[in-house]
Scaffold this active site. Structure first.
Site, PDB file in Angstrom:
ATOM      1  N   LYS A 197       0.831  -1.217   0.000  1.00 56.39           N
ATOM      2  CA  LYS A 197       0.000   0.000   0.000  1.00 56.39           C
ATOM      3  C   LYS A 197       0.858   1.257   0.000  1.00 56.39           C
ATOM      4  O   LYS A 197       0.650   2.165  -0.818  1.00 56.39           O
ATOM      5  CB  LYS A 197      -0.908  -0.012   1.241  1.00 56.39           C
ATOM      6  CG  LYS A 197      -1.523   1.336   1.570  1.00 56.39           C
ATOM      7  CD  LYS A 197      -2.260   1.291   2.896  1.00 56.39           C
ATOM      8  CE  LYS A 197      -2.659   2.650   3.400  1.00 56.39           C
ATOM      9  NZ  LYS A 197      -1.537   3.431   3.973  1.00 56.39           N
ATOM     10  N   ASN A 198       1.822   1.324   0.908  1.00 57.86           N
ATOM     11  CA  ASN A 198       2.542   2.588   1.064  1.00 57.86           C
ATOM     12  C   ASN A 198       3.510   2.875  -0.079  1.00 57.86           C
ATOM     13  O   ASN A 198       3.952   4.017  -0.239  1.00 57.86           O
ATOM     14  CB  ASN A 198       3.258   2.648   2.420  1.00 57.86           C
ATOM     15  CG  ASN A 198       2.258   2.867   3.553  1.00 57.86           C
ATOM     16  OD1 ASN A 198       1.095   3.200   3.302  1.00 57.86           O
ATOM     17  ND2 ASN A 198       2.686   2.671   4.787  1.00 57.86           N
ATOM     18  N   CYS A 233      -5.473   8.208   8.790  1.00 59.14           N
ATOM     19  CA  CYS A 233      -5.653   7.780  10.178  1.00 59.14           C
ATOM     20  C   CYS A 233      -5.219   8.878  11.137  1.00 59.14           C
ATOM     21  O   CYS A 233      -4.242   9.585  10.888  1.00 59.14           O
ATOM     22  CB  CYS A 233      -4.831   6.532  10.437  1.00 59.14           C
ATOM     23  SG  CYS A 233      -5.376   5.122   9.476  1.00 59.14           S
ATOM     24  N   ARG A 249      -0.412  15.164  13.045  1.00 57.25           N
ATOM     25  CA  ARG A 249       0.478  14.630  12.001  1.00 57.25           C
ATOM     26  C   ARG A 249       0.846  15.777  11.068  1.00 57.25           C
ATOM     27  O   ARG A 249       0.264  15.935   9.992  1.00 57.25           O
ATOM     28  CB  ARG A 249      -0.203  13.482  11.248  1.00 57.25           C
ATOM     29  CG  ARG A 249      -0.435  12.260  12.109  1.00 57.25           C
ATOM     30  CD  ARG A 249      -1.107  11.154  11.344  1.00 57.25           C
ATOM     31  NE  ARG A 249      -0.204  10.434  10.450  1.00 57.25           N
ATOM     32  CZ  ARG A 249      -0.578   9.418   9.672  1.00 57.25           C
ATOM     33  NH1 ARG A 249      -1.839   9.020   9.679  1.00 57.25           N
ATOM     34  NH2 ARG A 249       0.277   8.812   8.886  1.00 57.25           N
ATOM     35  N   ASP A 282       3.339   0.524  12.294  1.00 58.81           N
ATOM     36  CA  ASP A 282       2.113  -0.020  11.708  1.00 58.81           C
ATOM     37  C   ASP A 282       1.837  -1.466  12.128  1.00 58.81           C
ATOM     38  O   ASP A 282       0.801  -2.023  11.772  1.00 58.81           O
ATOM     39  CB  ASP A 282       2.166   0.078  10.176  1.00 58.81           C
ATOM     40  CG  ASP A 282       1.974   1.510   9.686  1.00 58.81           C
ATOM     41  OD1 ASP A 282       1.701   2.397  10.517  1.00 58.81           O
ATOM     42  OD2 ASP A 282       2.103   1.746   8.468  1.00 58.81           O
ATOM     43  N   ARG A 306      -9.234   0.313   3.605  1.00 63.81           N
ATOM     44  CA  ARG A 306      -8.278   1.258   3.007  1.00 63.81           C
ATOM     45  C   ARG A 306      -6.955   0.561   2.691  1.00 63.81           C
ATOM     46  O   ARG A 306      -6.222   1.015   1.823  1.00 63.81           O
ATOM     47  CB  ARG A 306      -7.976   2.405   3.988  1.00 63.81           C
ATOM     48  CG  ARG A 306      -9.058   3.463   4.068  1.00 63.81           C
ATOM     49  CD  ARG A 306      -8.544   4.663   4.834  1.00 63.81           C
ATOM     50  NE  ARG A 306      -7.155   4.889   4.504  1.00 63.81           N
ATOM     51  CZ  ARG A 306      -6.202   5.222   5.356  1.00 63.81           C
ATOM     52  NH1 ARG A 306      -6.487   5.412   6.622  1.00 63.81           N
ATOM     53  NH2 ARG A 306      -4.963   5.417   4.967  1.00 63.81           N
TER      54      ARG A 306
END
Ligand code: UD1
Length: 432
Positions: free
Chosen positions: A22-23, A117, A122, A307, A399
């Site tokens: 994903k990232n 999230c 952040r 994570d 997600r």
């Protein structure tokens, strides 16, 4: 909102294939904006974050087509410089990559402040610092970020990040590949997805060196051309199945992984007494139902990933003795603890430290997915708990995990998805 309904007490067994990271995907999709030509991208995970980014690119004038379920072609040759859709951008954290990509391609960008999230504050100050050093004027007003390359094209610069930031490192890389001259990013993050973004950009004609170390050097080029690229497997998806296997006392072969990226996770699992064996592109995890207590601290890569912290939080509720988790990245990443307490967990949180009294028997409850990884952790908790667990706000989980329920059920879990419609008709039946 849809819910997961989990019947606990199942033991996971079998083989599961991991999807693309994903990232990495959420940076590589915006990166295709820098390319004049067709980017064929393989191993794209089918998750809502990538869908959202592809929709945003299409709205900017990109041609996006699926060749099969995990291969897409993106052609941004005719993309236009315009404001990206607000409602889509604020859904995801990675929308910040559009700042770097649009600045690099058009010399201008207008985006929203990123969503995603909520682990406390952040900020994106390091992203902004980097763009400014490259010659962009950046203004944040009314929830929007306005960026403008003062001289039309960005200019290479030496940038020292005050904080090791994955997002800032990749965003600056995106902005710098088409800038004039050389950019040096110092104190860069070293995560596998940073190397993957650099490899993608280089395969399209960029000159990025040193990704995976704390100094990245980028020699700006005039333009990028199309090509084919395969995204790496998802480290966190793999880690989540590893913990699920350990927690349920199961035996799972996790395929399509790069074991090197899982070293921190494997090391901590082994400390709990879980058997982990690495193969070339797979790991085998065998839980033994008798877990040791451990301490762990999250850190930037190659340290233990933040994570994976909530999933380990669940695992350590089952261990013998008291474990301590220290969150080294975020101020507020223990919100899931309240949900676990509803299931019988005994955890004390003081700031960035959680003390977990192990040896608890979790029991089913109605809980929330507070965010993506916390949601995955609640699914693991549901699988080991006695009785039935209902998880709300599962859109967070979707997600980042491709076909999560299907993959877990194929391993022996008993999870059903209750849709909003069924839920309201069930309520109506109860009322009448
Ligand atoms: C990315 C990942 C996320 C992961 C995190 C850490 C994506 C889309 N998300 O998030 O899953 O949890 O890396 O591995 O890839 N910070 C600042 N100023 C900045 C940027 C960051 O102070 O400008 C702080 C953050 O608040 C945090 C720390 O630096 O405390 C690390 O954040 P960062 O690595 O930037 O995380 P993200 O890129 O947002």
């Amino acid at each position: 909102m849809d819910q997961y309904i989990i019947r606990g007490g199942t033991r996971l067994q079998g083989e599961v294939e991991i999807s693309g990271a994903k990232n990495a995907a959420v940076a590589i999709i915006p990166a295709s904006l820098l390319v004049r030509g067709v980017c064929r991208i393989e191993n794209i995970p089918q998750i809502s974050d990538t869908d959202t980014l592809l929709t945003i690119l299409a709205e900017l004038g990109a041609r996006v087509s699926y060749l099969n379920k995990s291969t897409i072609e993106i052609d941004c040759t005719d993309a236009r410089c315009q404001g990206a859709p607000y409602d889509l951008m604020r859904k995801i954290r990675a929308s910040y990559y559009l700042i770097g990509a649009m600045l690099g391609r058009f010399g201008k960008a207008k985006t929203t402040m990123p969503g995603g999230c909520n682990f406390g504050v952040r900020p994106i100050d390091q992203h902004i610092k980097g763009m400014r050093a490259l010659g962009a004027e950046i203004n944040v007003r009314g929830g929007y970020v306005y960026a403008d390359a003062r001289e039309g094209r960005l200019r290479g610069a030496r940038i020292y990040l005050d904080k090791v930031s994955v997002g800032a490192t990749m965003n600056i890389m995106l902005a710098a590949v088409l800038a004039e001259g050389r950019t040096i990013i110092e104190n860069a993050a070293r995560e596998p997805h940073i190397v993957d973004l650099a490899n993608f950009l280089n395969s399209m004609g960029a000159d990025v060196r040193g990704a995976g170390t704390d100094t990245i050097k980028i020699n700006g080029v005039e333009e990028l051309h199309g090509g084919t690229y395969t995204i790496i497997p998802d480290q966190i998806e793999a880690g989540t199945y590893m913990v699920a296997a350990a927690a349920t006392g199961g035996e799972v072969l996790i395929t399509n992984v790069i074991p090197k990226h899982l070293e921190g996770i494997s090391a901590k699992l082994r400390e709990t007494g879980t058997f982990v064996e690495e193969y070339e592109e797979a790991v085998l995890v065998k839980g033994n139902g008798n877990l040791n207590r451990i301490n762990l601290k999250t850190m930037p890569y190659p340290g233990f990933p933040t994570d994976m912290q909530p999933q380990f939080g669940v695992l350590l509720c089952l261990a013998n003795g008291t474990s301590v988790i220290t969150e080294g990245i975020y101020d507020n990443r223990f919100k899931y603890v309240n949900e676990l307490r509803k299931m019988g967990a005994e955890i004390q949180v003081d700031g960035r430290v959680a003390v977990i009294e192990g040896g608890r028997r979790l029991s089913g409850a109605l809980v929330h997915a507070c965010d993506l990884r916390a949601g995955a952790a609640m699914v693991i908790a549901g699988m080991v708990a006695s009785g039935v667990t209902e998880i709300e706000d599962i859109h967070f989980i979707e997600r980042g995990y491709e076909r999560f329920v299907d993959k877990l059920n194929a391993l022996g879990a008993e999870i059903t998805v209750r849709s909003e419609d069924e839920e309201s008709s069930a309520r109506l039946i109860q009322i009448s």
